[in-house]
Motif scaffolding. Structure first.
Motif, short mmCIF file in Angstrom:
data_model
loop_
_atom_site.label_atom_id
_atom_site.label_comp_id
_atom_site.label_asym_id
_atom_site.label_seq_id
_atom_site.Cartn_x
_atom_site.Cartn_y
_atom_site.Cartn_z
N SER A 84 4.62 30.27 15.10
CA SER A 84 5.09 29.25 13.88
C SER A 84 6.32 28.62 14.37
CB SER A 84 4.98 29.89 12.48
OG SER A 84 3.81 30.45 12.45
N LEU A 85 6.42 28.21 15.28
CA LEU A 85 7.78 27.56 15.87
C LEU A 85 8.05 26.30 15.24
CD1 LEU A 85 7.59 28.58 19.62
CD2 LEU A 85 9.46 29.11 18.11
N LYS A 86 9.39 25.92 14.85
CA LYS A 86 9.70 24.94 14.23
C LYS A 86 10.81 24.06 15.04
CE LYS A 86 9.65 27.51 9.91
NZ LYS A 86 10.52 27.80 8.48
N PRO A 87 10.89 22.83 14.89
CA PRO A 87 11.79 22.04 15.52
C PRO A 87 13.41 22.67 15.46
CG PRO A 87 10.50 20.64 14.42
CD PRO A 87 10.21 22.07 13.89
N GLU A 88 13.69 23.19 14.54
CA GLU A 88 15.14 23.84 14.29
C GLU A 88 15.15 25.03 15.06
OE1 GLU A 88 12.96 22.79 11.90
OE2 GLU A 88 13.08 24.20 10.01
N ASP A 89 14.18 25.66 15.75
CA ASP A 89 14.09 26.83 16.75
C ASP A 89 14.44 26.38 18.20
OD1 ASP A 89 11.19 28.21 15.17
OD2 ASP A 89 13.34 28.68 14.76
N THR A 90 14.68 24.97 18.49
CA THR A 90 15.07 24.56 19.61
C THR A 90 16.40 24.93 20.00
OG1 THR A 90 13.50 22.56 19.44
CG2 THR A 90 15.59 22.37 21.16
N ALA A 91 16.71 25.60 21.11
CA ALA A 91 17.89 26.11 21.37
C ALA A 91 17.75 26.69 22.91
CB ALA A 91 18.44 27.21 20.47
N VAL A 92 19.03 27.20 23.35
CA VAL A 92 18.84 28.18 24.78
C VAL A 92 19.05 29.42 23.87
CG1 VAL A 92 20.10 28.84 26.52
CG2 VAL A 92 20.03 26.31 25.92
N TYR A 93 17.95 30.32 24.43
CA TYR A 93 17.73 31.63 24.01
C TYR A 93 18.56 32.62 25.24
CZ TYR A 93 15.21 30.43 20.06
OH TYR A 93 14.63 29.81 18.90
N TYR A 94 19.37 33.49 24.87
CA TYR A 94 20.15 34.44 25.79
C TYR A 94 19.77 35.75 25.17
CZ TYR A 94 23.08 30.51 26.33
OH TYR A 94 23.60 29.30 26.95
N CYS A 95 19.40 36.57 26.09
CA CYS A 95 19.04 38.22 26.26
C CYS A 95 20.51 38.91 26.29
CB CYS A 95 18.24 38.55 27.17
SG CYS A 95 17.89 40.13 27.37
N THR A 96 20.81 39.90 25.58
CA THR A 96 21.94 40.61 25.89
C THR A 96 21.72 42.20 25.49
OG1 THR A 96 24.21 40.69 24.34
CG2 THR A 96 22.32 40.17 23.16
N SER A 97 22.53 42.96 26.09
CA SER A 97 22.23 44.60 26.09
C SER A 97 23.57 44.97 25.65
CB SER A 97 22.06 44.76 27.72
OG SER A 97 22.10 46.23 27.90
N GLY A 98 23.63 46.29 25.10
CA GLY A 98 24.74 46.97 24.36
C GLY A 98 24.43 48.09 23.90
N SER A 99 24.98 48.24 22.81
CA SER A 99 24.94 49.56 21.93
C SER A 99 24.97 49.25 20.50
CB SER A 99 26.12 50.43 22.55
OG SER A 99 26.33 50.83 23.77
N TYR A 100 24.43 50.39 19.73
CA TYR A 100 24.42 50.33 18.19
C TYR A 100 25.15 51.32 17.69
CZ TYR A 100 22.63 50.12 13.71
OH TYR A 100 22.82 50.21 12.18
N TYR A 101 26.17 50.99 17.07
CA TYR A 101 26.92 52.42 16.34
C TYR A 101 26.69 52.02 14.80
CZ TYR A 101 29.21 51.85 20.82
OH TYR A 101 29.48 51.85 22.13
N ARG A 102 26.37 53.33 14.28
CA ARG A 102 26.19 52.98 12.56
C ARG A 102 27.55 52.51 11.98
NH1 ARG A 102 23.19 58.28 10.64
NH2 ARG A 102 21.23 58.19 11.81
N SER A 103 28.67 52.58 12.35
CA SER A 103 30.00 52.26 11.91
C SER A 103 30.37 50.74 12.05
CB SER A 103 31.08 52.90 12.29
OG SER A 103 31.33 52.89 13.51
#
Length: 121
Positions: A84-103
């Motif tokens: 259901s893509l919209k014109p406002e979804d137009t952008a450069v999309y970047y993948c990223t990697s890291g970690s998740y911390y509860r704090s």
């Protein structure tokens, strides 16, 4: 050194779908949190979706119910299914990697080069 390579961007009509892929190398993929950001012209980069190593997900309010993030640890790949893509979804999309911390939440260290998504009739 972690390397992230995105693919799957392109031009799509409003209401259409795209699936972005991000292939990762250089780390133990299954241990990493992964995310997708986007940046539209003249706007700040924003988090679209993220997934922890355990598979928990988070989404920006603007894409909830339309986008789905998933990961395949056997293929070292994270996906972003966009419906259901919209014109406002137009952008450069970047993948990223890291970690998740509860704090702290997500802390992303590495970035891909980006892939253009254009939603237009």
């Amino acid at each position: 050194q972690v390397q992230l390579v995105e693919s799957g961007g392109g031009l799509v009509q409003p209401g259409g779908s795209l699936r972005l892929s991000c292939a990762a190398s250089g780390s133990i993929f299954s241990l990493n949190a992964m995310g997708w950001y986007r940046q539209a012209p003249g706007k700040e980069r924003e988090l679209v979706a993220a997934i922890t190593s355990g598979g928990s997900t988070n989404y920006a309010d603007s894409v909830k119910g339309r986008f789905t993030i998933s990961r395949d640890n056997a293929k070292n790949t994270v996906y972003l299914q966009m419906n259901s893509l919209k014109p406002e979804d137009t952008a450069v999309y970047y993948c990223t990697s890291g970690s998740y911390y509860r704090s702290q939440g997500y802390v992303f260290d590495y970035w891909g080069q980006g892939t253009q998504v254009t939603v237009s009739s």
